[in-house]
Design a protein around this motif. Structure first.
Motif, mmCIF file in Angstrom:
data_model
loop_
_atom_site.group_PDB
_atom_site.id
_atom_site.type_symbol
_atom_site.label_atom_id
_atom_site.label_comp_id
_atom_site.label_asym_id
_atom_site.label_seq_id
_atom_site.Cartn_x
_atom_site.Cartn_y
_atom_site.Cartn_z
ATOM 1 N N SER A 446 0.860 -1.179 0.000
ATOM 2 C CA SER A 446 0.000 0.000 0.000
ATOM 3 C C SER A 446 0.894 1.225 0.000
ATOM 4 O O SER A 446 2.104 1.132 0.267
ATOM 5 C CB SER A 446 -0.938 0.006 1.214
ATOM 6 O OG SER A 446 -0.205 0.006 2.423
ATOM 7 N N LEU A 447 0.320 2.372 -0.308
ATOM 8 C CA LEU A 447 1.046 3.631 -0.371
ATOM 9 C C LEU A 447 0.462 4.588 0.656
ATOM 10 O O LEU A 447 -0.739 4.902 0.613
ATOM 11 C CB LEU A 447 0.949 4.238 -1.772
ATOM 12 C CG LEU A 447 1.582 3.432 -2.902
ATOM 13 C CD1 LEU A 447 1.223 4.047 -4.253
ATOM 14 C CD2 LEU A 447 3.090 3.354 -2.750
ATOM 15 N N GLN A 448 1.308 5.058 1.564
ATOM 16 C CA GLN A 448 0.857 5.928 2.643
ATOM 17 C C GLN A 448 1.511 7.299 2.504
ATOM 18 O O GLN A 448 2.731 7.403 2.429
ATOM 19 C CB GLN A 448 1.195 5.321 3.994
ATOM 20 C CG GLN A 448 0.496 4.004 4.267
ATOM 21 C CD GLN A 448 -1.013 4.146 4.328
ATOM 22 O OE1 GLN A 448 -1.528 4.987 5.060
ATOM 23 N NE2 GLN A 448 -1.726 3.344 3.569
ATOM 24 N N ALA A 449 0.693 8.346 2.466
ATOM 25 C CA ALA A 449 1.184 9.707 2.274
ATOM 26 C C ALA A 449 1.270 10.442 3.602
ATOM 27 O O ALA A 449 0.462 10.207 4.515
ATOM 28 C CB ALA A 449 0.262 10.478 1.331
ATOM 29 N N MET A 450 2.255 11.328 3.718
ATOM 30 C CA MET A 450 2.377 12.186 4.886
ATOM 31 C C MET A 450 2.885 13.547 4.431
ATOM 32 O O MET A 450 3.499 13.682 3.367
ATOM 33 C CB MET A 450 3.317 11.570 5.920
ATOM 34 C CG MET A 450 4.763 11.451 5.476
ATOM 35 S SD MET A 450 5.815 10.712 6.736
ATOM 36 C CE MET A 450 5.150 9.062 6.782
ATOM 37 N N PHE A 462 -3.326 2.417 -5.674
ATOM 38 C CA PHE A 462 -2.751 1.831 -6.884
ATOM 39 C C PHE A 462 -3.879 1.705 -7.903
ATOM 40 O O PHE A 462 -4.987 1.253 -7.570
ATOM 41 C CB PHE A 462 -2.202 0.420 -6.627
ATOM 42 C CG PHE A 462 -0.952 0.361 -5.795
ATOM 43 C CD1 PHE A 462 0.269 0.752 -6.323
ATOM 44 C CD2 PHE A 462 -0.998 -0.131 -4.503
ATOM 45 C CE1 PHE A 462 1.432 0.669 -5.565
ATOM 46 C CE2 PHE A 462 0.164 -0.225 -3.740
ATOM 47 C CZ PHE A 462 1.384 0.179 -4.269
ATOM 48 N N TYR A 463 -3.597 2.055 -9.152
ATOM 49 C CA TYR A 463 -4.518 1.777 -10.254
ATOM 50 C C TYR A 463 -3.876 0.692 -11.110
ATOM 51 O O TYR A 463 -2.981 0.955 -11.910
ATOM 52 C CB TYR A 463 -4.783 3.042 -11.072
ATOM 53 C CG TYR A 463 -5.475 4.129 -10.280
ATOM 54 C CD1 TYR A 463 -6.857 4.109 -10.116
ATOM 55 C CD2 TYR A 463 -4.760 5.162 -9.701
ATOM 56 C CE1 TYR A 463 -7.509 5.108 -9.388
ATOM 57 C CE2 TYR A 463 -5.391 6.159 -8.970
ATOM 58 C CZ TYR A 463 -6.759 6.118 -8.807
ATOM 59 O OH TYR A 463 -7.392 7.099 -8.088
ATOM 60 N N GLU A 513 -6.079 -6.976 2.910
ATOM 61 C CA GLU A 513 -5.395 -7.156 1.634
ATOM 62 C C GLU A 513 -5.299 -5.840 0.882
ATOM 63 O O GLU A 513 -6.269 -5.094 0.747
ATOM 64 C CB GLU A 513 -6.129 -8.184 0.784
ATOM 65 C CG GLU A 513 -5.424 -8.485 -0.527
ATOM 66 C CD GLU A 513 -6.021 -9.669 -1.253
ATOM 67 O OE1 GLU A 513 -5.702 -9.840 -2.441
ATOM 68 O OE2 GLU A 513 -6.803 -10.427 -0.633
ATOM 69 N N GLY A 514 -4.089 -5.536 0.407
ATOM 70 C CA GLY A 514 -3.871 -4.395 -0.460
ATOM 71 C C GLY A 514 -3.523 -4.906 -1.846
ATOM 72 O O GLY A 514 -4.282 -5.670 -2.459
ATOM 73 N N LEU A 515 -2.372 -4.508 -2.360
ATOM 74 C CA LEU A 515 -1.870 -5.052 -3.616
ATOM 75 C C LEU A 515 -0.999 -6.245 -3.247
ATOM 76 O O LEU A 515 0.175 -6.100 -2.896
ATOM 77 C CB LEU A 515 -1.069 -4.002 -4.377
ATOM 78 C CG LEU A 515 -0.454 -4.461 -5.702
ATOM 79 C CD1 LEU A 515 -1.514 -5.006 -6.658
ATOM 80 C CD2 LEU A 515 0.323 -3.341 -6.365
#
Length: 804
Positions: A446-450, A462-463, A513-515
């Motif tokens: 997964s992608l986590q932004a800060m 994610f696409y 579940e993510g990618l």
């Protein structure tokens, strides 16, 4: 396969841990995995730039390559060349690796960039780990001379970097006496009558054979595990086999020069992301862990993608002729398409790679650094292993390998050949071709932004636009706990925010579940950084897969301080580059090769094969576990073969307190009532599709863990998964059938088969000859979880008449 020493993570002892944007449920005893003398917590994160793999140069003729495997060193850890680029003064040493590069290239020399002679990455040589990308055009044949260059400067063979277990069914180039014939041959399981040599590591020249994973190819170029060859060294010991039993036994000979195999690849399949790696019998896990692997990309002749109906994908990608300086120093900011391979590794203080040298390490005993039986005994695993006494004493009979580990998990994340890298991105669309190149580890991304102050902004989706073998029928948006098809019409208002990415699903406290990528699986994804504030945001790629065998969700996650972190993206100021790409919600895709009969289910009635995924315990050895964790052989007991998991007194037959030692191996087989029947590498071929036939392969997983199952030659469609064991399956209801996940509905070549479920796939077998199917946990593959299959007439199909 579960080892006894890790079951505490299943006991529900949990605590919430926070690490910047990472907040997840984790064992109260969370700590980095053991392995190697280098503490992973001492390795600084996000200080090394992500390496963008350049394109492999050809032999001077278009689509023709002379590619060797060689040994060299590389700056994987911070320091060396990276200090020149980041201004730091890290002093971690380089790491000895193997990998591919052009045969004409010299040994790497990065001394002009702050590195050293013999150390990659370097401007003077394309030898690199991972190897450079091989670009291919659809329906245009590529030819490769694969060269075993594992020799020193004087032409003498190099020994393996790791402890090779010669008691497995493996290449056996030294021609030890075989278990099945009692005579000396290559490609067999050496007999226990060979004695103590079986639990000492093999020290001879190393076999290789390269497999392009996912390639639609004739059998002689597929990289069959018994088609290996040794280097053309000047000191090969007398009596050694220099090539595998299948070499030059196909319709077309491939090995006409010592140390070289000439393979051809028609690339007659949809454009996609493939990869190439070693596939030698019984030592794939060790050869791949040493480094040799790279991307093999297939594009349409115009550079586009099969199945892209409408839209422009992010680019450019590196192209032939752009060297390391352009791709990674001077011009790295221009690339919007980047292949990314994620692997786990462990290191020693001297920079060398760590791989366990004895079975005791898997049991949680010892440090794994002393090889073979000696290392087992010192660590507290006091059991007989194959060859302990040459089979002379019935109380010491054993079918347990002394060195092989059922799985191997490591404590440092390596991305494109460097630890925990960072990459600057502009607020644009980017395309990443993701590959899980780990030996045993499943990764859940997964992608986590800060923001610049460390405040959690939420999750960036994610696409996913493509899977193993092609683009998907539709774009799939993936965040942890949710997937959704995009309509390709610019709508999807619930998914798109005008100002920021969709942060409606911040990382939850339970693992979801993510990618998800099993070993060898690929995902072609787009990430939209355009809605993040430039110069004020960073995005971390997080892995919430487990530090142990994977069985499904929910479940334990990896260590937050080490293996739960993968890499970082920093959003920098926008420039004029990277404009004009189609937003994911406007991309129109279609599935290539839709008329393939394997895509017509349930309209067709294919042949159905019931196949089984199994685990085996020892047939001879019973053990007791002491309070200090030591595992001791119960010499008075033998396994009760009528009641798995139990032992009986060898004299009286009374139930013993000990249990069979295990796991001994994971195996494939044929399914039957209440389980399955094992099928070993040396058994008669049982899967023999007719040429041109479409078949449904049913993978009944009776083991405790998920397995990534890979079929050579074919691309396949996942049909469904059905619960067949309520106690083990994810659905928990017998007979419940689920369609494939939304991002599994393209063409695949590797599928996750979950425990307690039957996973069904459809494939059309359109090329005659000998191939294999196997689990891509390569530790499993190397110890019997791989068997051949033959397409077409057994007596005439290329290679099939050579094997049983």
């Amino acid at each position: 396969m579960k080892r006894k020493s890790i079951t505490i993570s299943r006991l529900g002892i949990t605590a919430t841990l926070s690490l910047s944007c990472l907040s997840v449920q984790q064992s109260a005893l969370a700590a980095p995995l053991p392995g190697g003398t280098l503490d992973p917590l001492t390795i600084p994160k996000y200080v090394t730039p992500l390496v963008i793999p350049p394109v492999m140069k050809n032999s001077g003729t278009e689509n023709d390559y002379d590619i060797a495997v060689r040994q060299f060193k590389q700056q994987i850890l911070p320091g060396g060349i990276w200090n020149t680029l980041n201004g730091r003064s890290d002093a971690f040493p380089p790491t000895k690796v193997w990998s591919y590069g052009p045969e004409s290239d010299p040994k790497p020399n990065s001394s002009g960039l702050g590195g050293a002679k013999g150390v990659a990455p370097a401007l003077n040589s394309q030898f690199n780990y991972p190897a450079y990308t091989i670009e291919n055009k659809k329906d245009t044949t590529s030819s490769v001379d694969w060269i075993n260059g594992l020799v020193d400067g004087k032409g003498r063979y190099l020994k393996h970097l790791f402890a090779v277990d010669r008691s497995l069914h493996w290449a056996n180039p030294e021609m030890l006496k075989c278990e099945d014939t009692g005579e000396g041959f290559q490609d067999c399981r050496p007999s226990s009558s060979n004695g103590e040599i079986l639990f000492e590591p093999y020290q001879g020249p190393v076999p290789i054979v390269t497999h392009v994973h996912g390639a639609h190819v004739t059998p002689e170029s597929d990289g069959y595990p018994e088609a290996w060859w040794l280097p053309d060294a000047n000191n090969i010991p007398a009596g050694y086999a220099t090539e595998g039993s299948l070499v030059n036994n196909y319709a077309t000979p491939t090995n006409l020069t010592p140390g070289v195999a000439s393979f051809t690849y028609p690339n007659d399949q949809p454009s996609t992301t493939l990869w190439y790696h070693d596939h030698s019998l019984g030592i794939t896990r060790l050869n791949v862990y040493a480094g040799p692997a790279g991307f093999w990309l297939i594009r349409e002749n115009d550079g586009g993608e099969s199945g892209l109906k409408n839209g422009v994908l992010p680019g450019p990608a590196p192209v032939a002729g752009e060297d390391l300086a352009e791709t990674n120093i001077n011009g790295r900011g221009k690339y919007r398409e980047i292949p990314i391979v994620i692997q786990d590794r462990s290191f020693n203080n001297n920079g060398s790679l760590f791989y366990p040298a004895n079975r005791a390490f898997f049991e949680g005993l010892g440090n794994g650094r002393v090889a073979g039986q000696k290392g087992n005994s010192r660590a507290g695993l006091k059991i007989p292993t194959r060859g302990t006494d040459g089979g002379k004493n019935i109380e010491s009979d054993s079918d347990v390998a002394a060195i092989w580990n059922p799985e191997a998990f490591f404590n440092t994340m390596v991305v494109n050949g460097v630890t925990w890298p960072s990459h600057d991105v502009e607020p644009d669309l980017y395309r990443f071709r993701l590959l899980n190149g780990s030996n045993s580890r499943f990764i859940n991304l997964s992608l986590q932004a800060m923001d610049k102050d460390g405040n959690n902004l939420g999750e960036v989706p994610f696409y996913q636009i493509g899977a193993d073998q092609s683009l998907l029928p539709k774009v799939v948006k993936i965040v942890r706990g949710a997937r959704k098809l995009l309509k390709a019409d610019g709508s999807n208002p619930d998914l798109i925010s005008a100002a920021l990415p969709d942060f409606s699903n911040p990382m939850a406290e339970e693992n979801e579940e993510g990618l998800l990528l099993g070993p060898a699986e690929r995902a072609d994804v787009i990430v939209d950084f355009s809605r993040l504030p430039a110069k004020t945001a960073e995005v971390r790629m997080i892995n919430t897969g487990p530090d142990e065998p994977f069985g499904g969700f929910p479940g334990p996650i990896s260590d937050p301080e080490t293996t739960a972190q993968v890499m970082k993206f920093t959003v920098v100021a926008d420039t004029s580059a990277g404009e004009g790409f189609t937003a994911p919600e406007n991309l129109a895709l279609k599935l290539p090769d839709r008329k393939d009969p394997a895509n017509q289910s349930p309209k067709i009635k294919p042949v159905v094969r019931d196949l089984a995924l199994l685990e085996e315990e020892s047939f001879f050895v019973c053990v007791n576990t002491r309070l200090n964790g030591s595992i001791i052989h119960d010499t008075d007991a033998i396994p009760d073969h009528n009641n798995p998991g139990t032992c009986v007194n060898r004299e009286t037959g009374a139930l013993a307190q000990s249990v069979p030692f295990g796991p001994k191996a994971a195996v494939l087989g044929t399914n039957g009532a209440g389980g399955g029947t094992a099928q070993l590498w040396s058994d008669m071929i049982q899967q023999n599709p007719e040429l041109g036939a479409t078949e449904t392969w049913e993978l009944w997983n009776w083991s405790a863990d998920a397995h990534p199952i890979h079929l050579h030659l074919v691309k396949f469609k996942i049909v469904n998964r059905e619960c067949v064991d309520e106690a083990a399956c994810r659905q928990g209801k017998l007979g419940k059938t689920n369609k494939p996940e939304l991002n599994e509905r393209g063409w695949k070549d590797t599928v996750i088969a979950y425990p307690g479920e039957v996973t069904r796939v459809n494939a059309t077998f359109d090329t005659a000859g000998l191939y294999v199917w196997h689990c891509h946990i390569v530790e499993h593959e190397d110890n019997e979880m791989m068997v051949p299959f033959c397409v077409g007439d057994r007596s005439t199909s290329s290679g099939c008449n050579i094997v049983p």
